[in-house]
Enzyme design. Structure first.
Site, PDB file in Angstrom:
ATOM      1  NE  ARG A 118      -4.275  76.582  33.366  1.00 51.99           N
ATOM      2  CZ  ARG A 118      -3.203  76.286  32.630  1.00 51.99           C
ATOM      3  NH1 ARG A 118      -3.261  75.351  31.722  1.00 51.99           N
ATOM      4  NH2 ARG A 118      -2.061  76.930  32.813  1.00 51.99           N
ATOM      5  CE  LYS A 174       2.836  65.767  27.334  1.00 54.62           C
ATOM      6  NZ  LYS A 174       3.684  66.773  27.979  1.00 54.62           N
ATOM      7  CG  HIS A 199       6.879  68.036  24.113  1.00 52.65           C
ATOM      8  ND1 HIS A 199       5.533  67.948  23.842  1.00 52.65           N
ATOM      9  CD2 HIS A 199       6.977  68.508  25.378  1.00 52.65           C
ATOM     10  CE1 HIS A 199       4.844  68.377  24.883  1.00 52.65           C
ATOM     11  NE2 HIS A 199       5.695  68.728  25.836  1.00 52.65           N
ATOM     12  CB  SER A 215       6.100  71.408  24.191  1.00 47.94           C
ATOM     13  OG  SER A 215       5.549  72.070  25.302  1.00 47.94           O
ATOM     14  CB  THR A 264       2.377  56.151  43.884  1.00 51.31           C
ATOM     15  OG1 THR A 264       1.154  56.411  43.219  1.00 51.31           O
ATOM     16  CG2 THR A 264       3.470  55.962  42.858  1.00 51.31           C
ATOM     17  CB  THR A 265      -1.155  52.008  42.934  1.00 56.50           C
ATOM     18  OG1 THR A 265      -1.656  51.961  44.269  1.00 56.50           O
ATOM     19  CG2 THR A 265      -1.577  50.761  42.183  1.00 56.50           C
ATOM     20  CB  THR A 290       5.639  61.444  28.577  1.00 62.06           C
ATOM     21  OG1 THR A 290       4.337  61.071  29.029  1.00 62.06           O
ATOM     22  CG2 THR A 290       5.519  61.917  27.138  1.00 62.06           C
TER      23      THR A 290
HETATM   24  C1  LIG Z   1       3.746  67.069  29.484  1.00 64.34           C
HETATM   25  C2  LIG Z   1       5.156  67.293  29.980  1.00 64.34           C
HETATM   26  C3  LIG Z   1       5.666  66.561  31.052  1.00 64.34           C
HETATM   27  C4  LIG Z   1       4.797  65.665  31.876  1.00 64.34           C
HETATM   28  O1  LIG Z   1       4.519  64.473  31.216  1.00 64.34           O
HETATM   29  P1  LIG Z   1       3.146  63.711  31.537  1.00 64.34           P
HETATM   30  O2  LIG Z   1       3.413  62.311  31.137  1.00 64.34           O
HETATM   31  O3  LIG Z   1       2.086  64.396  30.740  1.00 64.34           O
HETATM   32  O4  LIG Z   1       2.913  63.867  33.009  1.00 64.34           O
HETATM   33  C5  LIG Z   1       7.002  66.681  31.371  1.00 64.34           C
HETATM   34  N1  LIG Z   1       7.822  67.521  30.686  1.00 64.34           N
HETATM   35  C6  LIG Z   1       7.347  68.269  29.671  1.00 64.34           C
HETATM   36  C7  LIG Z   1       8.288  69.163  28.944  1.00 64.34           C
HETATM   37  C8  LIG Z   1       6.009  68.193  29.297  1.00 64.34           C
HETATM   38  O5  LIG Z   1       5.535  68.965  28.317  1.00 64.34           O
END
Ligand SMILES: *Cc1c(COP(=O)(O)O)cnc(C)c1O
Length: 404
Positions: free
Chosen positions: A21, A248, A217, A189, A277-278, A245
């Site tokens: 990558r 995104k 997503h 996704s 974790t913080t 999340t």
């Molecule tokens: C990107 C992704 C995650 C992780 O989310 P982040 O907030 O980026 O760590 C979890 N599940 C799927 C399906 C994703 O595409």
């Protein structure tokens, strides 16, 4: 032992498979997204247009979000200062959790430092807390869910992607009294397809399983308040645990789950990925909170997003490009070869200023390499014409496969 040689060999094998990558160094322009400056290794700069961002709605530059971030920095300072237990239980993160629980119509929510961590921490803890548990996991689930299942250390069964009958066959073969979790996503996704949420919930009821749904997503993007596909389909109350999340569509950073208060309290109390974790910074929590609140009320971003995705799919289809018939905002254009996919991506960047990262194994199966386009409300008609023209050129120059 020649340690360095081991690492060099590991990298070489990735390079030989065209899986190494290469990251592109970018500076996005707030207020001008999807425009960005690319910083080249030689110190030069290039203007580029981003076509593969998961900031699907451009909320990463929304004035509500930026103002909330600036105000929170002035009010609270930069970091949370500790874990949730040790002085990191900031007001902003508690507000955010109440907002997210409301978004999904659940009793409770829990925020993590990322979506990845939320999947890994929650699935692994569920699998440990439920005695004799088996996790039934869709074969195309995200790496963070796969890690969570693995870290649970319990029995796991992989079912065929979105396959109701295969899942039922697997459920049938299990002891009716065994604890079971069906783990899946709403929007996948890479292909942009959607799972049969209702059918999976019906099976969960019939066979006594919990449901775990990754809406990463879809949150912000689907449903009247941006709750996700389960909200759009009126199914949120049938999902035991929803996961999402803040990085995104919400445009900031962080992850979360929503569920019953007992389940959320158990994850809060047992998941080491949450405990040790913080806390997410109050600044970013405030930005995410503003974004969630905005998208609960505003439909315009979601409407424009769907319109832009439909328009681009139509333009690419008319141009004879091999577009997957995705039912969502994801627009995959197939290349079917790792090396060519990388070449196409490099050419688009170098010669056309179009930044479109190649998607290779293990993100997608070998032989299904692709360019994954994510148009946002900020990709206008002129940018789309430019993109389609560039793709047509590149397809001719590399003699790539057209639509069948
Ligand atoms: C990107 C992704 C995650 C992780 O989310 P982040 O907030 O980026 O760590 C979890 N599940 C799927 C399906 C994703 O595409």
């Amino acid at each position: 032992m020649d340690y360095d040689q081991v690492f060099e060999q590991a990298l070489l094998s990735l390079k030989e498979e065209n899986r190494y990558r290469v990251f592109t160094e970018l500076g996005r322009h707030a207020g001008e997204f999807p425009k960005a400056t690319r910083h080249l290794p030689n110190g030069q700069e290039q203007d580029v247009t981003i076509w593969c961002s998961n900031d699907y709605l451009g909320m990463g530059q929304h004035p509500d979000v930026l103002n909330a971030i600036k105000a929170a920095a002035d009010k609270y300072g930069a970091g949370a200062g500790g874990t949730r237990n040790i002085s990191g239980n900031t007001h902003m993160i508690c507000e955010l959790e109440r907002e997210l629980a409301d978004l999904h119509g659940k009793e409770s929510a829990l925020v993590f430092t990322s979506g990845f961590v939320s999947n890994d921490a929650t699935l692994s803890t569920l699998g440990k807390l439920l005695p004799g548990c088996v996790i039934l996991s869709d074969e195309l689930n995200h790496a963070s869910m796969i890690d969570g299942v693995r870290h649970a250390g319990c029995e796991k069964i992989i079912f065929r992607h979105n396959d109701v009958r295969d899942l039922e066959d697997k459920l049938k073969s299990l002891d009716p009294n065994q604890a079971k979790i069906i783990a899946f996503e709403s929007v996948y996704s890479m292909d942009g397809d959607i799972s049969p949420i209702k059918e999976f919930c019906d099976l969960a009821d019939e066979y006594g399983a919990l449901t775990y749904l990754d809406e990463v997503h879809a949150v912000g993007l689907y449903g009247p308040r941006g709750g996700g596909v389960a909200e759009r389909e009126g199914l949120m109350d049938r999902i035991t645990i929803m996961e999402g999340t803040l990085g995104k569509a919400f445009g900031v950073v962080g992850g979360f789950i929503t569920s019953t208060s007992n389940i959320v309290d158990a994850i809060r109390s047992y998941a080491s990925g949450f405990i040790f974790t913080t806390t997410l910074s109050p600044v970013m929590s405030a930005g995410a909170l503003a974004s969630v609140r905005h998208l609960k009320l505003s439909q315009i971003e979601r409407e424009q997003h769907q319109e832009r995705a439909a328009t681009l799919k139509k333009l690419l289809t008319e141009a004879g490009m091999p577009v997957l018939p995705s039912v969502t905002h994801i627009v995959p254009v197939m290349v079917y070869d790792a090396e060519l996919c990388k070449q196409a991506s490099d050419m688009l960047l170098e010669d056309y200023g179009i930044y479109l990262q190649p998607i290779n194994y293990p993100t997608v199966p070998r032989g299904s390499e692709r360019l994954r386009i994510t148009p946002t409300p900020f990709h206008n008609d002129a940018m789309m014409a430019e993109l389609v023209g560039a793709l047509k050129d590149v397809w001719n120059r590399l003699n790539l496969r057209q639509a069948a």
